[in-house]
Design a protein around this motif. Structure first.
Motif, PDB file in Angstrom:
ATOM      1  N   SER A  40       0.832  -1.205   0.000  1.00  0.00           N
ATOM      2  CA  SER A  40       0.000   0.000   0.000  1.00  0.00           C
ATOM      3  C   SER A  40       0.866   1.254   0.000  1.00  0.00           C
ATOM      4  CB  SER A  40      -0.909   0.041   1.241  1.00  0.00           C
ATOM      5  OG  SER A  40      -1.834  -1.009   1.206  1.00  0.00           O
ATOM      6  N   ARG A  95       2.532   1.872  -3.427  1.00  0.00           N
ATOM      7  CA  ARG A  95       1.589   2.370  -4.420  1.00  0.00           C
ATOM      8  C   ARG A  95       1.269   3.841  -4.246  1.00  0.00           C
ATOM      9  NH1 ARG A  95      -2.305  -0.773  -7.338  1.00  0.00           N
ATOM     10  NH2 ARG A  95      -1.495  -2.870  -7.408  1.00  0.00           N
ATOM     11  N   SER A  96       1.249   4.294  -2.984  1.00  0.00           N
ATOM     12  CA  SER A  96       0.758   5.648  -2.728  1.00  0.00           C
ATOM     13  C   SER A  96       1.865   6.673  -2.535  1.00  0.00           C
ATOM     14  CB  SER A  96      -0.164   5.662  -1.507  1.00  0.00           C
ATOM     15  OG  SER A  96      -1.377   5.003  -1.803  1.00  0.00           O
ATOM     16  N   ASN A  97       3.118   6.227  -2.382  1.00  0.00           N
ATOM     17  CA  ASN A  97       4.169   7.194  -2.095  1.00  0.00           C
ATOM     18  C   ASN A  97       5.455   6.868  -2.842  1.00  0.00           C
ATOM     19  OD1 ASN A  97       6.384   8.597  -0.715  1.00  0.00           O
ATOM     20  ND2 ASN A  97       4.775   9.264   0.645  1.00  0.00           N
ATOM     21  N   LYS A 147      -5.697   7.267   1.366  1.00  0.00           N
ATOM     22  CA  LYS A 147      -5.273   7.407  -0.021  1.00  0.00           C
ATOM     23  C   LYS A 147      -5.160   6.074  -0.758  1.00  0.00           C
ATOM     24  CE  LYS A 147      -2.023  10.067  -2.850  1.00  0.00           C
ATOM     25  NZ  LYS A 147      -1.074   9.129  -3.471  1.00  0.00           N
ATOM     26  N   PRO A 148      -4.655   5.002  -0.109  1.00  0.00           N
ATOM     27  CA  PRO A 148      -4.499   3.747  -0.875  1.00  0.00           C
ATOM     28  C   PRO A 148      -5.774   3.274  -1.569  1.00  0.00           C
ATOM     29  CG  PRO A 148      -3.207   3.595   1.133  1.00  0.00           C
ATOM     30  CD  PRO A 148      -3.997   4.892   1.220  1.00  0.00           C
ATOM     31  N   ASP A 193      -6.414   5.578  -4.530  1.00  0.00           N
ATOM     32  CA  ASP A 193      -5.431   5.322  -5.595  1.00  0.00           C
ATOM     33  C   ASP A 193      -5.838   4.109  -6.430  1.00  0.00           C
ATOM     34  OD1 ASP A 193      -3.652   7.392  -5.209  1.00  0.00           O
ATOM     35  OD2 ASP A 193      -2.420   6.310  -3.766  1.00  0.00           O
ATOM     36  N   ARG A 194      -6.497   3.145  -5.792  1.00  0.00           N
ATOM     37  CA  ARG A 194      -6.860   1.920  -6.501  1.00  0.00           C
ATOM     38  C   ARG A 194      -8.157   2.049  -7.297  1.00  0.00           C
ATOM     39  NH1 ARG A 194      -3.925  -2.709  -4.455  1.00  0.00           N
ATOM     40  NH2 ARG A 194      -2.812  -2.073  -2.586  1.00  0.00           N
TER      41      ARG A 194
END
Lengths: 241, 241
Positions: free
Chosen positions: A184, A187-189, B158-159, B162-163
């Protein structure tokens, strides 16, 4: 930035770190952030680092110097310290003193010299202990109520750990939870990146039981990441509100 | 702290905010952070706020004053401004000027006067627009590539966005994604709290199409939250590594 996470279980400990370091977005490099020290059967210590690279590298170098110095006392070398608590103290003192040194050189430039560490390990005859060492050298310890410790970009990967991390998980489950927490975050950072370093220590082994570097494109990690995406999308689709 | 999130879709816009405000951990209160301004059919504007409460309240009060003042020009009142871009400019200027005022009073105390806002809306004849206004008054806009904007404690939630967040989602799917994003944040961060304010605006309605306050213990939200927990646990269990 960085993401490092450690989980203390009844059966052992799992530690996971990324390797991305950046000084600005146009200066990205890969540096190991996980350092292991062991005398198999007698003691094992793992340190993971986040924050200013010059501070953490110098701290690790000083700790190594003290280990190699034949004249070191149990107050100075983490390989001689009588308890894991003393190990955490030595590391905390080293971190704080290096940080102050470097801070005094950087005063004018306002560059952050903050850094923190996760320290985990076991000595023969002692229990497994895991500490989060703050930039000032003080520390907190993982407990049954909160068995995981995180440093660096910890927020993206916290929700999954808040839901599943428990001291009575198996080591395999724990590894899975931590890899998903890392997934996770990746993916986000952008400032957190592959490859990953994973270490597993079985209780009372007093040595590294499993050590893996997970490279970009690692088929197991990619498959897990895809299955997790699929599970999230399926779950998302099924929920009716 | 706060968590506010807005999602711009082809079909409309969804906006969600929490209501927890704290000045230290022992001074927690509930304040509305979502403010709506509408002349149904002609224009609708939603503002969500994060950061220093004295700054955001004063900014909203000044914007209201300008709306109520009969002598206001289209450069001063967000209800007269000819475009949503102008609306964002007026709000950005108000926020920056209030922040500077308050900052000068606070100089000695080092209390943060930072604040940011999400501004979303549509004027008849114009497109739907959504902006994130920074403490300095400048702003960025949601686009097809990144259709959601977040302020406050944005990392935990956010994760999931983002998905799944995409401009061609339905409004129902978008609402679900945002409530799940809020759910993850509520679980992992004490400074974000119920009740929640939810607003949905259908494209070209130029008014609030749906408005809901979701109270603590709301049965729909609780059910969704449980189903999501279950889906995550199931997904987690099924993955073999």
């Amino acid at each position: 930035m960085t993401y490092c996470v450690g989980l203390l279980l009844n059966e052992g400990m799992v530690l996971l770190s990324d390797t991305r370091t950046n000084a600005g977005l146009d200066n990205i490099a890969t540096y190991r952030k996980m350092f292991t020290f062991e005398k198999p059967g007698e003691r094992v210590i793992v340190i993971m680092t986040a924050g200013s690279l010059s501070v953490t590298q110098t701290t690790i170098a000083r700790l190594r110097e003290a280990i190699d110095d034949k004249d070191s006392t149990p107050d100075q070398s983490i390989m001689l310290a009588p308890t894991m608590l003393k190990v955490a103290e030595i590391i905390g003192n080293a971190l704080a003193s290096v940080r102050l040194d470097i801070e005094s050189k950087m005063e004018a430039s306002k560059v952050s010299t903050s850094a923190s560490m996760i320290v985990a390990g076991q000595r023969r005859g002692g229990g497994m202990r895991m500490f989060l060492v703050y930039p000032e050298g003080n520390f907190i310890e993982a407990t049954e109520d909160t068995p995981f410790l995180q440093i660096g970009e910890h927020k993206y990967g916290k929700p999954i750990l808040d839901r599943v991390a428990r001291m009575d998980m198996s080591l395999d489950e724990a590894r899975k939870a931590m890899l998903l927490s890392m997934d996770s975050t990746l993916r986000s950072n952008l400032s957190v990146g592959m490859p990953l370093d994973l270490v597993i220590i079985h209780k009372d082994d007093c040595q590294i039981s499993e050590r893996r570097r997970i490279e970009k494109g690692d088929p197991d990690f990619s498959r897990m990441s895809e299955m997790w995406s699929e599970a999230l999308r399926d779950g998302f689709t099924k929920i009716q509100i």
